[in-house]
Structures are given as C-alpha cells and as structure tokens.
Motif scaffolding. Sequence first.
Motif, PDB file in Angstrom:
ATOM      1  N   THR A  41      -5.864  -5.958   3.037  1.00  0.00           N
ATOM      2  CA  THR A  41      -5.397  -4.533   1.929  1.00  0.00           C
ATOM      3  C   THR A  41      -4.457  -4.285   0.874  1.00  0.00           C
ATOM      4  N   GLU A  42      -3.986  -4.338  -0.200  1.00  0.00           N
ATOM      5  CA  GLU A  42      -2.646  -4.188  -0.785  1.00  0.00           C
ATOM      6  C   GLU A  42      -2.168  -2.691  -1.228  1.00  0.00           C
ATOM      7  N   PRO A  43      -1.205  -2.216  -0.831  1.00  0.00           N
ATOM      8  CA  PRO A  43      -0.476  -1.198  -1.309  1.00  0.00           C
ATOM      9  C   PRO A  43      -0.886  -0.385  -2.391  1.00  0.00           C
ATOM     10  N   SER A  44      -0.416   0.529  -2.001  1.00  0.00           N
ATOM     11  CA  SER A  44      -1.272   1.773  -4.013  1.00  0.00           C
ATOM     12  C   SER A  44       0.355   1.865  -4.198  1.00  0.00           C
ATOM     13  N   SER A  45       0.420   1.795  -5.606  1.00  0.00           N
ATOM     14  CA  SER A  45       1.346   1.365  -6.212  1.00  0.00           C
ATOM     15  C   SER A  45       1.694   3.229  -5.574  1.00  0.00           C
ATOM     16  N   PRO A  46       3.000   3.679  -5.711  1.00  0.00           N
ATOM     17  CA  PRO A  46       3.787   5.107  -5.874  1.00  0.00           C
ATOM     18  C   PRO A  46       3.208   5.797  -7.524  1.00  0.00           C
ATOM     19  N   PRO A  47       2.691   7.083  -7.008  1.00  0.00           N
ATOM     20  CA  PRO A  47       2.319   8.060  -8.355  1.00  0.00           C
ATOM     21  C   PRO A  47       3.736   8.120  -9.604  1.00  0.00           C
ATOM     22  N   PRO A  48       3.678   8.752 -10.341  1.00  0.00           N
ATOM     23  CA  PRO A  48       4.892   8.141 -10.918  1.00  0.00           C
ATOM     24  C   PRO A  48       5.881   9.573 -10.506  1.00  0.00           C
ATOM     25  N   VAL A  60      -4.439   4.598  11.736  1.00  0.00           N
ATOM     26  CA  VAL A  60      -3.652   4.560  11.478  1.00  0.00           C
ATOM     27  C   VAL A  60      -4.170   5.695  10.419  1.00  0.00           C
ATOM     28  N   PHE A  61      -4.737   4.818   9.691  1.00  0.00           N
ATOM     29  CA  PHE A  61      -5.087   5.239   8.292  1.00  0.00           C
ATOM     30  C   PHE A  61      -6.329   6.419   8.061  1.00  0.00           C
ATOM     31  N   ALA A  62      -6.666   6.116   9.021  1.00  0.00           N
ATOM     32  CA  ALA A  62      -8.165   7.566   9.415  1.00  0.00           C
ATOM     33  C   ALA A  62      -8.160   8.863  10.155  1.00  0.00           C
ATOM     34  N   THR A  63      -6.382   8.636  10.721  1.00  0.00           N
ATOM     35  CA  THR A  63      -6.120   9.764  11.536  1.00  0.00           C
ATOM     36  C   THR A  63      -4.974  10.288  10.164  1.00  0.00           C
ATOM     37  N   ALA A  64      -4.113   9.439   9.247  1.00  0.00           N
ATOM     38  CA  ALA A  64      -3.341  10.075   8.670  1.00  0.00           C
ATOM     39  C   ALA A  64      -3.127  10.619   7.504  1.00  0.00           C
ATOM     40  N   ASP A  65      -4.415   9.258   7.078  1.00  0.00           N
ATOM     41  CA  ASP A  65      -4.776  10.131   5.052  1.00  0.00           C
ATOM     42  C   ASP A  65      -5.414  10.979   5.014  1.00  0.00           C
ATOM     43  N   ALA A 109      -3.600   8.886   0.310  1.00  0.00           N
ATOM     44  CA  ALA A 109      -3.871   7.820   1.127  1.00  0.00           C
ATOM     45  C   ALA A 109      -2.311   6.539   1.795  1.00  0.00           C
ATOM     46  N   PHE A 110      -2.626   5.834   2.623  1.00  0.00           N
ATOM     47  CA  PHE A 110      -1.519   4.684   2.758  1.00  0.00           C
ATOM     48  C   PHE A 110      -2.146   4.319   1.878  1.00  0.00           C
ATOM     49  N   GLY A 111      -3.246   3.669   2.035  1.00  0.00           N
ATOM     50  CA  GLY A 111      -3.324   2.553   1.012  1.00  0.00           C
ATOM     51  C   GLY A 111      -3.657   1.121   1.792  1.00  0.00           C
ATOM     52  N   GLY A 112      -2.929   0.903   1.957  1.00  0.00           N
ATOM     53  CA  GLY A 112      -2.923  -0.685   3.300  1.00  0.00           C
ATOM     54  C   GLY A 112      -1.561  -0.965   3.698  1.00  0.00           C
ATOM     55  N   ILE A 113      -1.111  -2.191   4.350  1.00  0.00           N
ATOM     56  CA  ILE A 113      -0.005  -2.684   4.597  1.00  0.00           C
ATOM     57  C   ILE A 113       0.437  -3.522   3.752  1.00  0.00           C
ATOM     58  N   ASP A 114       1.631  -2.905   3.809  1.00  0.00           N
ATOM     59  CA  ASP A 114       2.947  -3.840   2.608  1.00  0.00           C
ATOM     60  C   ASP A 114       3.300  -4.826   3.381  1.00  0.00           C
ATOM     61  N   THR A 123       5.081  -3.990  10.635  1.00  0.00           N
ATOM     62  CA  THR A 123       3.821  -3.984   9.921  1.00  0.00           C
ATOM     63  C   THR A 123       4.209  -2.466   9.400  1.00  0.00           C
ATOM     64  N   VAL A 124       3.828  -1.813   8.070  1.00  0.00           N
ATOM     65  CA  VAL A 124       4.202  -1.189   7.029  1.00  0.00           C
ATOM     66  C   VAL A 124       3.269  -0.355   6.484  1.00  0.00           C
ATOM     67  N   THR A 125       3.319   1.026   6.254  1.00  0.00           N
ATOM     68  CA  THR A 125       2.718   1.216   5.005  1.00  0.00           C
ATOM     69  C   THR A 125       3.534   3.010   5.140  1.00  0.00           C
ATOM     70  N   ARG A 126       3.295   2.568   3.333  1.00  0.00           N
ATOM     71  CA  ARG A 126       4.669   4.468   3.312  1.00  0.00           C
ATOM     72  C   ARG A 126       3.326   4.954   1.943  1.00  0.00           C
ATOM     73  N   SER A 127       3.318   6.053   1.350  1.00  0.00           N
ATOM     74  CA  SER A 127       3.413   7.039   0.811  1.00  0.00           C
ATOM     75  C   SER A 127       3.728   7.515   0.022  1.00  0.00           C
ATOM     76  N   THR A 128       3.653   7.602  -0.941  1.00  0.00           N
ATOM     77  CA  THR A 128       5.284   8.139  -2.197  1.00  0.00           C
ATOM     78  C   THR A 128       4.327   9.799  -2.547  1.00  0.00           C
TER      79      THR A 128
END
Length: 184
Positions: free
Chosen positions: A35-42, A116-121, A131-136, A143-148
Amino acid sequence: MDRRTGRTSRKVLAAGLILGAATMVGCSAPDGPHTEPSSPPPVTAEPAPVTESFAKYDALRRELIAAFEKTMPAITWAVDKPATMTLTNDGRCIFHPASMKSSADIVEPSKNYEAVFATADPILKQHEFPAFGGIDPVPGGWTVTRSTDGTGATVILESKSPAYLRMNVPVDSKTCDPTEIPAS
C-alpha cells in the motif's frame, strides 16, 4: 504421429505454460500487501501552547501503546527518550512527546503491520489524525508508517527489531525551552 505421443506433447506443453505463468506471477507479485502511504493533509490549524499539546499528544501516545500491548501481548513498550522540545532552523518549536521502544520487533507479530493498522487507525481517528495509510518506502530494512494531523503533528511508527513510536508536534512557544513541558 502416434496418438499417445501427441497427447503427451500437449500435456507437456500445457504443463510448461502453466509453470511459466506461475513463475511469472511469482516473480512479479509483492512479498506482502503493498500500500502506498497517504499524503499528509494540509496544515489547517495553528500550533497550540505546550501544555495543551502535551495533554493531547501524550494521551495519544499512551492510548496507542496500551492498544499495541493488548493486540500483541508478548511485546512490551517502555520509554526510550523523555519528552523534549527543539527549535528548527526556520524558527518553529517542535515538541517531541516521550518516544517509546518495544521489547521486540513488531513486523512479523503484527502480520506486516496489518494488526498495527487495525489497532491504531481508530485511535488516530479519535485524535483527528488520518489512518496510517500504508508502509512508507524507507531504505535500510526499516518498516515505517506515519500519520500527520491538521496542525502538522506527525505520529511515526518504525520497526527494525525493536520498534519505536515517535511524535513531532509543532507548538506555540516563545522560548522553546523543555522546562515548559509539564511533568507527567
């Protein structure tokens, strides 16, 4: 041509085509879910004062760790580095809640971050994060995921035996002195 030889040739040809197709699929299929990581919102909100940010983001940190320990009970988490603040080159003050370190790698136990996604999102959503939106795609075996969120605060979960939970939170501070951080 013997009928048996013709049938055998067709069977060998069919088996070869099936084997070739399976090999091509095996070579081109990813090792796991990609999965592609989501772009951070503005950034849509101004940074809050340190005490307000501490309360909000430290609560998020505690909730995420409690949920990870419940989802993966064999893995515990402890403070890696205490909360601090840093002044960036462009003059912004960044609050870093206490970073957390796991007792073991979480990639395999979480099924490549699926748990991790099921728990954290849902927790991220409660705290107004996407949501984390995938692995960067990160070099070096991490293995990295992030959310802004809308203030530019970022939650980062990175694992390479062990895992780390870190946050970077822009705050409104005149001095950017770590003594402004409330005692926890």
